[in-house]
Design a protein around this motif. Structure first.
Motif, PDB file in Angstrom:
ATOM      1  N   THR A  94      -4.905  92.670 -49.144  1.00 41.09           N
ATOM      2  CA  THR A  94      -6.366  93.384 -49.849  1.00 41.09           C
ATOM      3  C   THR A  94      -7.425  93.370 -48.591  1.00 41.09           C
ATOM      4  O   THR A  94      -8.498  92.600 -48.532  1.00 41.09           O
ATOM      5  CB  THR A  94      -6.839  92.171 -50.991  1.00 41.09           C
ATOM      6  N   PRO A  95      -7.348  94.571 -47.867  1.00 39.99           N
ATOM      7  CA  PRO A  95      -8.194  94.611 -46.534  1.00 39.99           C
ATOM      8  C   PRO A  95      -9.677  94.785 -47.136  1.00 39.99           C
ATOM      9  O   PRO A  95     -10.442  94.537 -46.475  1.00 39.99           O
ATOM     10  CB  PRO A  95      -7.637  95.736 -46.015  1.00 39.99           C
ATOM     11  N   TRP A  96      -9.685  95.141 -48.515  1.00 39.79           N
ATOM     12  CA  TRP A  96     -10.891  95.634 -48.805  1.00 39.79           C
ATOM     13  C   TRP A  96     -11.876  94.376 -49.137  1.00 39.79           C
ATOM     14  O   TRP A  96     -13.180  94.397 -49.366  1.00 39.79           O
ATOM     15  CB  TRP A  96     -10.878  96.524 -50.162  1.00 39.79           C
ATOM     16  N   LEU A  97     -11.125  93.059 -49.352  1.00 35.91           N
ATOM     17  CA  LEU A  97     -11.887  91.995 -49.502  1.00 35.91           C
ATOM     18  C   LEU A  97     -12.212  91.089 -48.319  1.00 35.91           C
ATOM     19  O   LEU A  97     -13.084  90.487 -48.336  1.00 35.91           O
ATOM     20  CB  LEU A  97     -11.040  90.979 -50.446  1.00 35.91           C
ATOM     21  N   SER A  98     -11.263  91.095 -47.290  1.00 29.78           N
ATOM     22  CA  SER A  98     -11.488  90.197 -46.197  1.00 29.78           C
ATOM     23  C   SER A  98     -12.594  90.488 -45.562  1.00 29.78           C
ATOM     24  O   SER A  98     -13.067  91.780 -45.108  1.00 29.78           O
ATOM     25  CB  SER A  98     -10.175  90.483 -45.520  1.00 29.78           C
ATOM     26  N   SER A  99     -13.446  89.406 -45.035  1.00 28.32           N
ATOM     27  CA  SER A  99     -14.867  89.650 -44.216  1.00 28.32           C
ATOM     28  C   SER A  99     -14.511  89.590 -42.836  1.00 28.32           C
ATOM     29  O   SER A  99     -15.349  89.383 -42.015  1.00 28.32           O
ATOM     30  CB  SER A  99     -15.598  88.649 -44.641  1.00 28.32           C
ATOM     31  N   MET A 100     -13.401  89.196 -42.557  1.00 26.90           N
ATOM     32  CA  MET A 100     -12.843  89.088 -41.153  1.00 26.90           C
ATOM     33  C   MET A 100     -13.295  90.268 -40.305  1.00 26.90           C
ATOM     34  O   MET A 100     -12.753  91.231 -40.605  1.00 26.90           O
ATOM     35  CB  MET A 100     -11.387  88.853 -41.180  1.00 26.90           C
ATOM     36  N   PRO A 101     -14.383  90.026 -39.186  1.00 30.38           N
ATOM     37  CA  PRO A 101     -14.812  91.436 -38.688  1.00 30.38           C
ATOM     38  C   PRO A 101     -13.644  92.201 -37.731  1.00 30.38           C
ATOM     39  O   PRO A 101     -12.644  91.334 -37.334  1.00 30.38           O
ATOM     40  CB  PRO A 101     -15.884  90.852 -37.835  1.00 30.38           C
ATOM     41  N   ILE A 102     -13.838  93.116 -37.448  1.00 26.37           N
ATOM     42  CA  ILE A 102     -13.014  93.926 -36.340  1.00 26.37           C
ATOM     43  C   ILE A 102     -13.587  93.818 -35.093  1.00 26.37           C
ATOM     44  O   ILE A 102     -14.350  94.484 -34.554  1.00 26.37           O
ATOM     45  CB  ILE A 102     -13.048  95.585 -36.778  1.00 26.37           C
ATOM     46  N   TRP A 103     -12.998  92.783 -34.444  1.00 24.10           N
ATOM     47  CA  TRP A 103     -13.426  92.357 -33.131  1.00 24.10           C
ATOM     48  C   TRP A 103     -12.936  93.455 -31.897  1.00 24.10           C
ATOM     49  O   TRP A 103     -13.739  93.126 -30.888  1.00 24.10           O
ATOM     50  CB  TRP A 103     -12.912  90.891 -32.832  1.00 24.10           C
ATOM     51  N   LYS A 104     -12.149  94.229 -32.229  1.00 25.98           N
ATOM     52  CA  LYS A 104     -12.241  95.109 -30.912  1.00 25.98           C
ATOM     53  C   LYS A 104     -13.333  95.893 -30.648  1.00 25.98           C
ATOM     54  O   LYS A 104     -13.601  96.352 -29.706  1.00 25.98           O
ATOM     55  CB  LYS A 104     -10.907  95.908 -31.261  1.00 25.98           C
ATOM     56  N   GLU A 151      -6.862  87.426 -58.094  1.00 30.62           N
ATOM     57  CA  GLU A 151      -6.368  88.544 -56.989  1.00 30.62           C
ATOM     58  C   GLU A 151      -5.509  87.862 -56.045  1.00 30.62           C
ATOM     59  O   GLU A 151      -5.800  87.009 -55.069  1.00 30.62           O
ATOM     60  CB  GLU A 151      -7.659  88.854 -56.199  1.00 30.62           C
ATOM     61  N   LEU A 152      -4.233  88.017 -56.053  1.00 31.59           N
ATOM     62  CA  LEU A 152      -3.323  87.669 -55.140  1.00 31.59           C
ATOM     63  C   LEU A 152      -3.184  88.416 -53.885  1.00 31.59           C
ATOM     64  O   LEU A 152      -3.273  89.656 -53.832  1.00 31.59           O
ATOM     65  CB  LEU A 152      -1.720  87.784 -55.979  1.00 31.59           C
ATOM     66  N   ARG A 153      -3.058  87.695 -52.994  1.00 35.28           N
ATOM     67  CA  ARG A 153      -2.856  88.602 -51.202  1.00 35.28           C
ATOM     68  C   ARG A 153      -1.929  87.853 -50.618  1.00 35.28           C
ATOM     69  O   ARG A 153      -1.913  86.558 -50.640  1.00 35.28           O
ATOM     70  CB  ARG A 153      -4.056  88.583 -50.862  1.00 35.28           C
ATOM     71  N   PRO A 209      -2.361  95.241 -44.223  1.00 33.27           N
ATOM     72  CA  PRO A 209      -1.810  96.281 -45.054  1.00 33.27           C
ATOM     73  C   PRO A 209      -2.217  95.824 -46.449  1.00 33.27           C
ATOM     74  O   PRO A 209      -3.110  95.147 -46.782  1.00 33.27           O
ATOM     75  CB  PRO A 209      -0.514  95.703 -44.843  1.00 33.27           C
ATOM     76  N   LYS A 210      -1.888  96.822 -47.351  1.00 33.09           N
ATOM     77  CA  LYS A 210      -2.661  96.536 -48.814  1.00 33.09           C
ATOM     78  C   LYS A 210      -2.261  95.422 -49.508  1.00 33.09           C
ATOM     79  O   LYS A 210      -3.062  95.016 -50.119  1.00 33.09           O
ATOM     80  CB  LYS A 210      -2.047  97.885 -49.721  1.00 33.09           C
ATOM     81  N   GLU A 211      -1.218  94.855 -49.040  1.00 32.57           N
ATOM     82  CA  GLU A 211      -0.770  93.709 -49.877  1.00 32.57           C
ATOM     83  C   GLU A 211      -1.640  92.464 -49.496  1.00 32.57           C
ATOM     84  O   GLU A 211      -1.631  91.468 -50.190  1.00 32.57           O
ATOM     85  CB  GLU A 211       0.563  93.448 -49.825  1.00 32.57           C
TER      86      GLU A 211
END
Lengths: 252, 516
Positions: A214-224, A105-107, A210-212
């Protein structure tokens, strides 16, 4: 002593193979199918070069011709003739046998940020945004030091599980995430980024990518959703300060 | 110059506690204040800003008690080598890729960031916090090692049953019957001895021997060499039990690089129960689980660390066996469960998540319960909610954490069975390959990499709702039988090459005959 052309050819092909394999020894393997393709071109190029003059072509092919022409080499010939089809069959088998390796899975790790960011009931222009606390480094160093420390507290209450106690991306839960968290240590990490970019990444987290990327994989929380604007800016001061990195400025 | 040397000698004599081979406590303090205080606290009392999110908690250096030391039980001060190992991290460890600290804790290895002198300085500083000097007794001897023979293992197993199971459980999975707290009142969970990658030190027999000889100070894990203890073991017995503990490792539980569960095609029925022999041929793939620390109410102190999964299928159905070690069978309202739990008792649970539509491209639903565009199916099992109550099983369609629809699993033929045994939950979930409605349910397909993710809850560790452990997306592959077709092409190619060779040979022979 002169090295026989055929041996030269074999050595060159091996070297080419080694070069394509080498990144894999350092943890960034080139996919097998790409290696096959590169090897094809490498072999063709080497052949072209080695047969560029009549003489060298002859030198290269004589030992092969001798195999069939020279009756004293009949034994070698039989062996070679038996081995080559087997090698061919094995290569083909490796190509067609079912693979159980997960798809790669390239990102894009550092995509272009959007021009504006909506957060904290405001709109930020990422093109011009600066860390409002950065100027205190010169104006009020004591206050600045305090803010860095407060940023450290934000970091060690929210981020270190993933990004690491040492800011090296090796937090005690990091191994459970895919993609892995990113490091802040080293000159090729946040030193290459503007603070506005970092602010955007922290505010909108994985799902803000953005889609390139892979936002669906990243576990980085939405800190706002979890921190205040000030806390994010302070955490940014801290991650630069701890690692001795300097944010990239607009002039560069 | 001489004056200074004398002054130094006087200082060292006056403060023996600060004298670690060349360690400078003042310099160590600076390092501590940059690197260590976040966890270990401004004054070293183990109460830094990160501390409340950590189990085990960071060490309180003012107490002077250290866990991972090699000096005898009646010597509280560790050796210098012990200190260096604690701070630098021990490379001889059963490593977790990417982690060089003490496994199962947040204490990192500092060897890559601090030089030898820095390490000595910081050690001098933390020792000064409890005014520790040099240990009076040397490290225990490990020269009497008993080799790990069949007899030794048998003897060791007996000792284990006798001395260790009350805390570590019958099979060593940490599922003892005692509620344990450390000296400072923090909850401690006895180690799951089948998972050496969670050991702080290592599972080499010599390290286990050291542990049971020394004990783990500050915790309820005692020294088994203490002559005043009724539990005392002889030196040989301690080696035997160390050999035994080293032998009960279950290697499959340690996650590898592979993120793919290979579902195996079976002839005949797909099993309903976890103890069906049909599972034997399928292999477990294990994954790390991490606490949910991303959204909503977050969880920081997990008690579950890995999950192991295997799967089988036939023409009609697919079944997966999900197994994970959980020290406690959490039965809300049950007196025994309440006694051993940390806080209120909730149900244990597990969930399996699938994309409703198998992605054609790389784009998948958001790994945390899907998103508005790409929903997920969640198969959600929960243990009994009280004595005599049934277990529960739900099918959820989710479009993110706030938007989910609950459905009846029976409507799509989704079934489960679950059993808890000696520290391990095993849950089987089974469904027809295809259901009526492709817009609501995943339709399994042979030969495709299908994303799947897992979550689990330990109800005895305050886990409920969004507080749970989880994996990110992994893969499952229903692996079509290899069949003979994969051999056909290689054979054809081999024959073609051979044919070409023979043709070439023949042509040169021909040329020779015609006298060229």
């Amino acid at each position: 002593m002169k090295i026989p052309k055929l041996l030269q050819f074999a050595v060159l092909v091996l070297i080419a193979y080694g070069i394509f394999k080498a990144p894999g020894w350092f943890g960034v393997p080139i996919p097998g199918s790409l290696i096959m393709m590169y090897m094809f071109f490498a072999v063709v190029t080497i052949l072209l070069v080695m047969t560029s003059t009549e003489k060298s072509a002859q030198e290269l092919f004589t030992p092969i011709k001798a195999l069939v022409d020279d009756p004293s080499k009949a034994m070698t010939r039989n062996v070679v003739f038996a081995v080559i089809p087997i090698i061919g069959a094995v290569i083909v088998f490796n190509q067609v046998k079912p693979s159980f390796e997960a798809p790669v899975e390239l990102r894009a790790t550092h995509p272009a940020p959007p021009s504006t960011l909506r957060a904290f009931n405001k709109s930020f222009n990422i093109g011009t945004l600066e860390n409002p606390m950065r100027k205190l480094a010169k104006e009020d160093p004591a206050k600045f030091k305090e803010l860095v420390k407060e940023g450290g507290v934000v970091y060690y209450r929210n981020c270190f599980y993933c990004h690491g106690d040492k800011l090296d991306s090796k937090g005690h839960f990091a191994q459970g995430f895919n993609p892995l968290p990113l490091p802040f240590q080293g000159k090729d990490t946040i030193a290459q980024l503007q603070e506005s970019f970092v602010f955007w990444r922290i505010s909108t987290g994985g799902p803000g990518l953005p889609k390139e990327s892979t936002p669906w994989l990243s576990s980085m929380p939405i800190w706002k959703d979890l921190l205040t604007e000030d806390e994010i800016w302070k955490a940014i001061l801290f991650i630069y300060d701890y690692t001795g990195n300097v944010p990239r400025s607009w002039e560069k | 110059m001489r004056k200074r040397a004398i002054l130094l000698a006087i200082m060292l004599a006056a403060a023996p506690g600060l004298a670690l081979a060349g360690g400078d406590a003042a310099k160590g303090k600076e390092i501590y204040e940059k690197r260590c205080w976040w966890c270990h606290g401004a004054k070293g009392a183990g109460d830094g800003p990160a501390a409340e999110f950590l189990n085990p908690p960071p060490r309180d250096f003012t107490s002077g008690v250290y866990k991972w030391k090699s000096t005898p039980f009646d010597e509280i001060i560790p050796t210098d080598e012990d200190f260096v190992k604690m701070v630098k991290g021990d490379i001889n460890h059963n490593n977790i890729a990417g982690w060089n600290g003490m496994n199962g804790t947040s204490m990192p290895g500092w060897g890559d960031m601090l030089g030898t002198q820095d390490v000595n300085d910081v050690i001098a500083f933390i020792k000064s916090l409890a005014e520790l000097g040099a240990p009076q007794k040397p490290a225990i001897s490990i020269s009497g090692a008993v080799s790990s023979s069949k007899e030794s293992l048998e003897r060791g197993q007996k000792v284990f049953k006798d001395r260790c199971t009350e805390c570590h459980g019958e099979e060593g999975r940490g599922d003892g019957t005692k509620k344990l707290k450390d000296d400072l009142g923090f909850r401690t969970w006895p180690r799951n001895l089948t998972k050496p990658f969670t050991f702080r030190v290592s599972n080499k027999a010599k390290d286990i021997y050291t542990r049971i000889t020394v004990g783990i100070p500050g915790t309820q894990m005692p020294s088994f060499a203490d002559p005043s203890s009724q539990k005392k073991l002889t030196d040989e017995e301690r080696w035997d039990v160390a050999n035994y503990v080293a032998s009960i490792e279950a290697p499959y539980k340690k996650p590898t690089e592979s993120t793919v569960i290979n579902a195996l095609r079976v002839e005949g029925e797909v099993p309903d129960k976890h103890d069906d022999p049909a599972w034997e041929k399928a292999k477990y793939t294990s994954f790390y689980m991490v606490p949910q620390l991303i959204a909503a109410e977050r969880h920081f102190t997990p008690s579950l660390d890995t999950i192991s999964v295997k799967a089988v299928y036939n023409d009609k159905e697919v079944a997966m066996l999900v197994a994970w070690d959980d020290r406690t069978k959490s039965l809300p309202g049950n007196a025994k469960a309440i006694e051993i739990a940390d806080g209120d008792v909730f149900e244990d649970a597990v969930a399996v998540q699938w994309p409703v539509t198998i992605p054609q491209e790389s784009e998948k639903p958001y790994f945390g319960m899907g998103d508005a565009m790409l929903p997920v199916n969640i198969w959600y099992w929960k243990s009994e909610s009280g004595a005599g109550q049934p277990q529960s099983f739900k099918l959820l369609n989710s479009k993110g954490i706030k938007d989910r629809e609950e459905r009846d699993p029976a409507s799509v033929g989704l079934k489960y069975s679950a059993a808890y045994d000696k520290g391990t939950w095993r849950v089987v979930m089974k469904r027809p390959i295809k259901t009526g409605d492709a817009s609501k349910d995943i339709q399994f397909e042979e030969g495709k990499f299908i994303p799947v993710a897992f979550a689990a809850w330990d109800g005895s560790n305050k886990e409920k709702g969004s507080k749970h452990e989880m994996t990110t997306w992994c893969w499952i592959l229903m692996q079509p039988p290899t069949g003979s077709s994969v051999y056909v092409w290689p054979i054809i190619v081999g024959c073609i090459i051979l044919g070409a060779e023979l043709a070439w040979l023949k042509s040169t022979r021909g040329r020779k005959k015609t006298g060229e």
